[in-house]
Design a protein around this motif. Sequence first.
Motif, mmCIF file in Angstrom:
data_model
loop_
_atom_site.group_PDB
_atom_site.id
_atom_site.type_symbol
_atom_site.label_atom_id
_atom_site.label_comp_id
_atom_site.label_asym_id
_atom_site.label_seq_id
_atom_site.Cartn_x
_atom_site.Cartn_y
_atom_site.Cartn_z
ATOM 1 N N SER A 121 1.536 7.135 -6.885
ATOM 2 C CA SER A 121 0.378 7.865 -7.395
ATOM 3 C C SER A 121 0.471 9.352 -7.132
ATOM 4 O O SER A 121 -0.341 10.115 -7.572
ATOM 5 C CB SER A 121 -0.921 7.304 -6.820
ATOM 6 O OG SER A 121 -0.946 7.489 -5.428
ATOM 7 N N THR A 122 1.465 9.802 -6.372
ATOM 8 C CA THR A 122 1.600 11.241 -6.078
ATOM 9 C C THR A 122 2.575 11.914 -6.984
ATOM 10 O O THR A 122 3.323 11.420 -7.699
ATOM 11 C CB THR A 122 2.055 11.483 -4.616
ATOM 12 O OG1 THR A 122 3.253 10.786 -4.384
ATOM 13 C CG2 THR A 122 0.964 11.091 -3.681
ATOM 14 N N GLN A 158 0.820 -1.205 0.000
ATOM 15 C CA GLN A 158 0.000 0.000 0.000
ATOM 16 C C GLN A 158 0.858 1.260 0.000
ATOM 17 O O GLN A 158 0.546 2.231 -0.678
ATOM 18 C CB GLN A 158 -0.962 -0.005 1.184
ATOM 19 C CG GLN A 158 -2.072 -1.022 1.036
ATOM 20 C CD GLN A 158 -2.931 -1.128 2.278
ATOM 21 O OE1 GLN A 158 -2.658 -0.522 3.303
ATOM 22 N NE2 GLN A 158 -3.995 -1.921 2.180
ATOM 23 N N ASN A 159 1.952 1.246 0.737
ATOM 24 C CA ASN A 159 2.862 2.387 0.757
ATOM 25 C C ASN A 159 3.487 2.616 -0.608
ATOM 26 O O ASN A 159 3.650 3.753 -1.052
ATOM 27 C CB ASN A 159 3.969 2.199 1.812
ATOM 28 C CG ASN A 159 3.445 2.398 3.211
ATOM 29 O OD1 ASN A 159 2.406 2.992 3.433
ATOM 30 N ND2 ASN A 159 4.180 1.858 4.176
ATOM 31 N N ARG A 160 3.845 1.532 -1.279
ATOM 32 C CA ARG A 160 4.425 1.635 -2.611
ATOM 33 C C ARG A 160 3.429 2.219 -3.600
ATOM 34 O O ARG A 160 3.761 3.103 -4.392
ATOM 35 C CB ARG A 160 4.891 0.257 -3.082
ATOM 36 C CG ARG A 160 6.169 0.306 -3.850
ATOM 37 C CD ARG A 160 6.698 -1.057 -4.157
ATOM 38 N NE ARG A 160 6.241 -2.038 -3.183
ATOM 39 C CZ ARG A 160 6.224 -3.328 -3.377
ATOM 40 N NH1 ARG A 160 6.630 -3.832 -4.496
ATOM 41 N NH2 ARG A 160 5.794 -4.156 -2.465
ATOM 42 N N LYS A 161 2.191 1.760 -3.567
ATOM 43 C CA LYS A 161 1.150 2.267 -4.453
ATOM 44 C C LYS A 161 0.869 3.743 -4.162
ATOM 45 O O LYS A 161 0.673 4.523 -5.089
ATOM 46 C CB LYS A 161 -0.135 1.443 -4.307
ATOM 47 C CG LYS A 161 -0.051 0.089 -4.933
ATOM 48 C CD LYS A 161 -1.344 -0.665 -4.761
ATOM 49 C CE LYS A 161 -1.251 -2.046 -5.391
ATOM 50 N NZ LYS A 161 -2.483 -2.810 -5.209
ATOM 51 N N GLY A 162 0.863 4.090 -2.895
ATOM 52 C CA GLY A 162 0.613 5.484 -2.510
ATOM 53 C C GLY A 162 1.722 6.421 -2.949
ATOM 54 O O GLY A 162 1.479 7.551 -3.374
ATOM 55 N N SER A 163 2.961 5.946 -2.935
ATOM 56 C CA SER A 163 4.096 6.810 -3.314
ATOM 57 C C SER A 163 4.205 6.968 -4.824
ATOM 58 O O SER A 163 4.738 7.961 -5.300
ATOM 59 C CB SER A 163 5.404 6.279 -2.733
ATOM 60 O OG SER A 163 5.714 5.026 -3.315
#
Length: 109
Positions: free
Chosen positions: A108-109, A101-106
């Motif tokens: 997408s920004t 989830q952290n990887r996906k969040g980083s």
Amino acid sequence: SGINTIYEMMIHNAVALLIPLPIGQMNEQKDNALFFKKIGLGDFIEQKDLTRETFLATIHAMIKENKSYRNNGSRAKNFVINDAVDRVVEQIYIYGKGREQNRKGSTST
């Protein structure tokens, strides 16, 4: 007096006279033997103190206390975690999901 031996004896409520190896990492076998004695499932003799006399005297003393050792089995089982593997796998899964989830969040920004 290796930890796997101690663990197996605790699971099966086995009484034992342990003779820990005098060499090893940070004297862990003696520590394991002390723990085993403390929970009341047996006794130990260090190799440096092992003679025919100390061996026989300890065995005879343990035979006299056999009922007490047997009664201590339920206390020993309090230290056993039967679902330890499941708990570890669950934590690995949770950790992996968090990283994903952290990887996906980083990205997408």
